[in-house]
Motif scaffolding. Structure first.
Motif, PDB file in Angstrom:
ATOM      1  N   MET A   1     -14.124 -18.122   4.558  1.00 14.31           N
ATOM      2  CA  MET A   1     -14.820 -18.116   3.277  1.00 14.31           C
ATOM      3  C   MET A   1     -14.157 -19.080   2.295  1.00 14.31           C
ATOM      4  O   MET A   1     -14.849 -19.828   1.589  1.00 14.31           O
ATOM      5  N   ALA A   2     -12.828 -19.079   2.259  1.00 11.67           N
ATOM      6  CA  ALA A   2     -12.115 -19.990   1.362  1.00 11.67           C
ATOM      7  C   ALA A   2     -12.427 -21.440   1.721  1.00 11.67           C
ATOM      8  O   ALA A   2     -12.641 -22.279   0.840  1.00 11.67           O
TER       9      ALA A   2
ATOM     10  N   SER B   1     -25.535  -7.642   2.797  1.00  8.15           N
ATOM     11  CA  SER B   1     -25.103  -8.822   2.054  1.00  8.15           C
ATOM     12  C   SER B   1     -23.998  -8.468   1.066  1.00  8.15           C
ATOM     13  O   SER B   1     -23.327  -9.355   0.527  1.00  8.15           O
ATOM     14  N   ASN B   2     -23.796  -7.165   0.806  1.00 11.69           N
ATOM     15  CA  ASN B   2     -22.746  -6.734  -0.107  1.00 11.69           C
ATOM     16  C   ASN B   2     -21.361  -7.113   0.413  1.00 11.69           C
ATOM     17  O   ASN B   2     -20.397  -7.159  -0.346  1.00 11.69           O
TER      18      ASN B   2
ATOM     19  N   TYR C   1     -15.668  -9.648  -0.016  1.00 11.63           N
ATOM     20  CA  TYR C   1     -14.689 -10.675   0.336  1.00 11.63           C
ATOM     21  C   TYR C   1     -14.415 -11.644  -0.808  1.00 11.63           C
ATOM     22  O   TYR C   1     -13.316 -12.208  -0.893  1.00 11.63           O
ATOM     23  N   VAL C   2     -15.378 -11.839  -1.668  1.00 13.76           N
ATOM     24  CA  VAL C   2     -15.100 -12.609  -2.883  1.00 13.76           C
ATOM     25  C   VAL C   2     -14.034 -11.885  -3.698  1.00 13.76           C
ATOM     26  O   VAL C   2     -13.104 -12.498  -4.238  1.00 13.76           O
ATOM     27  N   ARG C   3     -14.168 -10.564  -3.773  1.00 13.07           N
ATOM     28  CA  ARG C   3     -13.167  -9.804  -4.521  1.00 13.07           C
ATOM     29  C   ARG C   3     -11.782  -9.896  -3.868  1.00 13.07           C
ATOM     30  O   ARG C   3     -10.760 -10.035  -4.534  1.00 13.07           O
ATOM     31  N   TYR C   4     -11.758  -9.836  -2.522  1.00 10.71           N
ATOM     32  CA  TYR C   4     -10.489 -10.006  -1.811  1.00 10.71           C
ATOM     33  C   TYR C   4      -9.852 -11.363  -2.158  1.00 10.71           C
ATOM     34  O   TYR C   4      -8.646 -11.449  -2.430  1.00 10.71           O
TER      35      TYR C   4
ATOM     36  N   ILE D   1     -21.923 -16.698 -10.863  1.00  9.69           N
ATOM     37  CA  ILE D   1     -23.083 -17.263 -11.560  1.00  9.69           C
ATOM     38  C   ILE D   1     -24.182 -16.217 -11.427  1.00  9.69           C
ATOM     39  O   ILE D   1     -24.805 -16.087 -10.370  1.00  9.69           O
ATOM     40  N   ARG D   2     -24.357 -15.453 -12.480  1.00  5.69           N
ATOM     41  CA  ARG D   2     -25.219 -14.275 -12.416  1.00  5.69           C
ATOM     42  C   ARG D   2     -26.620 -14.611 -11.899  1.00  5.69           C
ATOM     43  O   ARG D   2     -27.270 -15.538 -12.372  1.00  5.69           O
ATOM     44  N   GLY D   3     -27.046 -13.841 -10.928  1.00  5.21           N
ATOM     45  CA  GLY D   3     -28.372 -14.018 -10.357  1.00  5.21           C
ATOM     46  C   GLY D   3     -28.485 -15.157  -9.365  1.00  5.21           C
ATOM     47  O   GLY D   3     -29.541 -15.369  -8.784  1.00  5.21           O
ATOM     48  N   VAL D   4     -27.382 -15.905  -9.171  1.00  2.00           N
ATOM     49  CA  VAL D   4     -27.431 -17.061  -8.264  1.00  2.00           C
ATOM     50  C   VAL D   4     -26.409 -16.919  -7.142  1.00  2.00           C
ATOM     51  O   VAL D   4     -26.750 -16.948  -5.963  1.00  2.00           O
ATOM     52  N   GLY D   5     -25.125 -16.805  -7.501  1.00  2.00           N
ATOM     53  CA  GLY D   5     -24.098 -16.722  -6.480  1.00  2.00           C
ATOM     54  C   GLY D   5     -22.713 -16.937  -7.047  1.00  2.00           C
ATOM     55  O   GLY D   5     -22.390 -16.468  -8.147  1.00  2.00           O
ATOM     56  N   TYR D   6     -21.887 -17.709  -6.335  1.00  7.48           N
ATOM     57  CA  TYR D   6     -20.496 -17.913  -6.710  1.00  7.48           C
ATOM     58  C   TYR D   6     -20.136 -19.399  -6.657  1.00  7.48           C
ATOM     59  O   TYR D   6     -20.732 -20.172  -5.904  1.00  7.48           O
ATOM     60  N   ARG D   7     -19.118 -19.769  -7.433  1.00 11.02           N
ATOM     61  CA  ARG D   7     -18.672 -21.158  -7.474  1.00 11.02           C
ATOM     62  C   ARG D   7     -17.155 -21.203  -7.569  1.00 11.02           C
ATOM     63  O   ARG D   7     -16.542 -20.483  -8.366  1.00 11.02           O
ATOM     64  N   LEU D   8     -16.534 -22.070  -6.755  1.00 14.41           N
ATOM     65  CA  LEU D   8     -15.090 -22.297  -6.827  1.00 14.41           C
ATOM     66  C   LEU D   8     -14.805 -23.368  -7.862  1.00 14.41           C
ATOM     67  O   LEU D   8     -15.423 -24.436  -7.844  1.00 14.41           O
TER      68      LEU D   8
END
Length: 252
Positions: free
Chosen positions: A159-160, A189-190, A195-198, A211-218
């Protein structure tokens, strides 16, 4: 010691392979369906995969496609009863390193295994990804922040790496599921949120933005930020999802 994963749903052939490879000095693990094959092959614990095409739950060609879509470089030797030219071309074009049909001569298979293992060792170094003070060494499978080594599980590392390859870009939960767990992942999908939290706890809470309603960004940081205390209910739910993921046999 070199570890070889045998993915074949025919117990007699799998046992024959395991016995012969063990006698040749290799350590072997056997799985009998495609989902487990993909899961084990992406764990980072194996040096080569012997893969059958006709397997339950997920066929070998789909396993192969998912492996290469997830940027796995594990050498794959297809060993199958499918002897058509179309099957051979599809497998090799899909990223297989070699293709053998059953019945086969074990001595020839052993020779091809040695050749693919030598080739894997001779491949030029994979890139080291850098984003701010975070770096990932793909060959050594290590992560560092400002020179400090961060311990990541195999799944966390994948994931990283996915985030690092797409630094600054927003990735949806569906994109992360397909790239980290494969297109045919059967869990919730949860698990992405878990794993993002990890990763946030290990790499810094502010390094991965929601990014609320979209996803995540590094995003790029010049220093690790401390992990923020999590909400107890959220943590409990996340831990339950992570346990469910593990119970499904998905290596972390």
């Amino acid at each position: 010691m070199t570890r070889i994963l045998i993915a074949d749903d025919e117990p007699r052939i799998a046992a024959f392979l395991a016995k012969g490879l063990t006698a040749a000095g290799y350590t072997t693990t056997q799985v009998s369906d495609g989902v487990k094959a993909l899961d084990y092959a992406t764990s980072g614990e194996f040096d080569l995969l012997i893969l059958d095409i006709g397997m339950p739950r997920m066929d070998g060609l789909t396993v192969l496609k998912n492996l290469r879509d997830m940027h796995s470089t594990i050498p794959v030797i297809i060993l199958t009863a499918a002897d058509s030219l179309e099957s051979t071309v599809t497998a090799l074009d899909g990223g297989a390193d070699d293709y053998m049909t059953k019945p086969f001569r074990f001595e020839e298979l052993l020779s091809r295994i040695k050749l693919r293992l030598r080739g894997a060792q001779a491949v030029s170094a994979a890139p080291t990804f850098v984003c701010g003070d975070l770096s990932l060494d793909v060959n050594l499978r290590t992560a560092e922040i400002g020179g400090r080594v961060i311990d990541l599980s195999a799944r966390e590392f994948v994931m990283a790496r996915t985030f690092m390859e797409n630094a600054g870009k927003v990735l949806s939960r569906e994109q992360l599921l397909s790239r980290v767990w494969g297109y045919h992942f059967e869990g919730s999908s949860n698990v992405v949120d878990v794993y993002v939290r990890y990763l946030r706890h290990k790499l810094g809470q502010d390094r991965i933005q929601t990014i609320r309603g979209v996803g995540y960004r590094l995003v790029s940081l010049t220093g690790p930020s401390p992990a923020a205390p999590g909400d107890a209910a959220e943590d409990a739910a996340g831990d339950a999802a992570g346990a469910a993921d593990d119970a499904e046999g998905h290596a972390v």
